[in-house]
Design a protein around this motif. Structure first.
Motif, PDB file in Angstrom:
ATOM      1  N   ASP A   1      19.152   6.505   5.463  1.00 39.70           N
ATOM      2  CA  ASP A   1      19.771   7.496   4.728  1.00 39.70           C
ATOM      3  C   ASP A   1      18.890   8.684   4.802  1.00 39.70           C
ATOM      4  O   ASP A   1      19.160   9.840   4.831  1.00 39.70           O
ATOM      5  N   VAL A   2      17.654   8.359   4.575  1.00 36.63           N
ATOM      6  CA  VAL A   2      16.482   9.234   4.691  1.00 36.63           C
ATOM      7  C   VAL A   2      16.568  10.153   5.845  1.00 36.63           C
ATOM      8  O   VAL A   2      16.418  11.284   5.874  1.00 36.63           O
ATOM      9  N   GLN A   3      16.382   9.367   6.899  1.00 33.36           N
ATOM     10  CA  GLN A   3      16.578  10.090   8.176  1.00 33.36           C
ATOM     11  C   GLN A   3      17.911  10.738   8.353  1.00 33.36           C
ATOM     12  O   GLN A   3      17.470  12.105   9.020  1.00 33.36           O
TER      13      GLN A   3
ATOM     14  N   SER B   1       0.822  -1.206   0.054  1.00 40.41           N
ATOM     15  CA  SER B   1       0.059  -0.062   0.042  1.00 40.41           C
ATOM     16  C   SER B   1       0.946   1.161  -0.037  1.00 40.41           C
ATOM     17  O   SER B   1       1.908   1.272   0.360  1.00 40.41           O
ATOM     18  N   SER B   2       0.447   2.455  -0.341  1.00 36.97           N
ATOM     19  CA  SER B   2       1.112   3.483  -0.266  1.00 36.97           C
ATOM     20  C   SER B   2       1.653   4.165   0.879  1.00 36.97           C
ATOM     21  O   SER B   2       2.657   4.409   1.039  1.00 36.97           O
TER      22      SER B   2
ATOM     23  N   ASN C   1       8.029   2.895   5.050  1.00 42.45           N
ATOM     24  CA  ASN C   1       9.337   2.079   4.712  1.00 42.45           C
ATOM     25  C   ASN C   1      10.345   3.261   4.214  1.00 42.45           C
ATOM     26  O   ASN C   1      11.606   3.063   4.544  1.00 42.45           O
ATOM     27  N   PHE C   2       9.849   4.422   3.323  1.00 44.98           N
ATOM     28  CA  PHE C   2      10.734   5.245   2.869  1.00 44.98           C
ATOM     29  C   PHE C   2      11.332   6.268   4.141  1.00 44.98           C
ATOM     30  O   PHE C   2      12.680   6.401   4.157  1.00 44.98           O
ATOM     31  N   PHE C   3      10.634   6.579   4.969  1.00 42.60           N
ATOM     32  CA  PHE C   3      10.881   7.192   6.324  1.00 42.60           C
ATOM     33  C   PHE C   3      11.748   6.312   7.314  1.00 42.60           C
ATOM     34  O   PHE C   3      12.473   6.974   8.189  1.00 42.60           O
ATOM     35  N   ALA C   4      11.661   5.219   7.309  1.00 47.32           N
ATOM     36  CA  ALA C   4      12.484   4.220   8.017  1.00 47.32           C
ATOM     37  C   ALA C   4      13.862   3.917   7.522  1.00 47.32           C
ATOM     38  O   ALA C   4      14.503   3.693   8.332  1.00 47.32           O
TER      39      ALA C   4
END
Length: 200
Positions: free
Chosen positions: A17-19, A4-5, A11-14
């Motif tokens: 590297d994004v953090q 799901s979106s 997952n993206f914010f987990a």
């Protein structure tokens, strides 16, 4: 079954590297966050420079500002006596505890109305002054700095004067007798004061 979106966003914010990227964009300059009016910044600078105020810093802010001005002398044309006065060896061994600080000092410009210098630090016993024109978010008026300096020299003819342009835009002073200092000085001084054991 496709994710799901909402699951993809989580997952993206987990992702570590994004953090790290998000953390690196955090702002740490309160003056940029709230962007106060120029007059409020001038009052804060005056309070900080006044050794009699309750901040507990004594004359450390004055010494810090003058030392920062010394680093920027190359771009200004100031008298030899002023250069000697601004040398860090002199500034750090001087006492500025008798200084008086005022804001919005009216300096008259004949025929063009009244204008006010943002901050003036006077040491009457040592016969010297520090004039500070704060341009936080404002621009210089034509010949403003030169006229302020001339007027101060008339008001205090036997005083040693230091003229400082405190500018967030880092524009060049229209009078080369003014030493330019940017707000990095203020940020650095406050950070140093926070970690100094005696003032933290």
């Amino acid at each position: 079954m496709p994710a799901s979106s909402e699951h993809l966003i989580e997952n993206f914010f987990a992702d570590s590297d994004v953090q790290r990227l998000v953390a690196s964009t955090a702002r740490s300059s309160p003056l940029q966050i709230c962007f106060p009016k120029e007059v409020n910044v001038s009052r804060f600078v005056a309070w900080l420079l006044d050794p009699s105020e309750g901040h507990g810093l004594g004359d450390l802010a004055i010494k810090s500002l003058l030392t920062e001005a010394w680093w920027n002398l190359d771009e200004a044309t100031v008298p030899v006596a002023t250069k000697r006065f601004l040398s860090p060896a002199n500034v750090q061994t001087e006492s500025f505890s008798a200084c008086v600080v005022t804001t919005e000092l009216e300096l008259l410009k004949e025929g063009h109305g009244d204008r006010s210098l943002d901050v003036l630090v006077i040491d009457p016993a040592q016969r010297r002054y520090i004039a500070i024109e704060n341009k936080y978010g404002a621009v210089q008026s034509p010949d403003q700095l030169r006229e302020y300096r001339k007027r101060l020299e008339k008001l205090f003819p036997s005083f040693l004067g230091v003229h400082i342009l405190l500018d967030s835009r880092e524009l060049k002073a229209d009078d080369d007798k003014w030493v330019q200092v940017d707000y990095t000085w203020l940020t650095n001084f406050l950070e140093e004061s926070e970690i100094r054991h005696s003032t933290a």
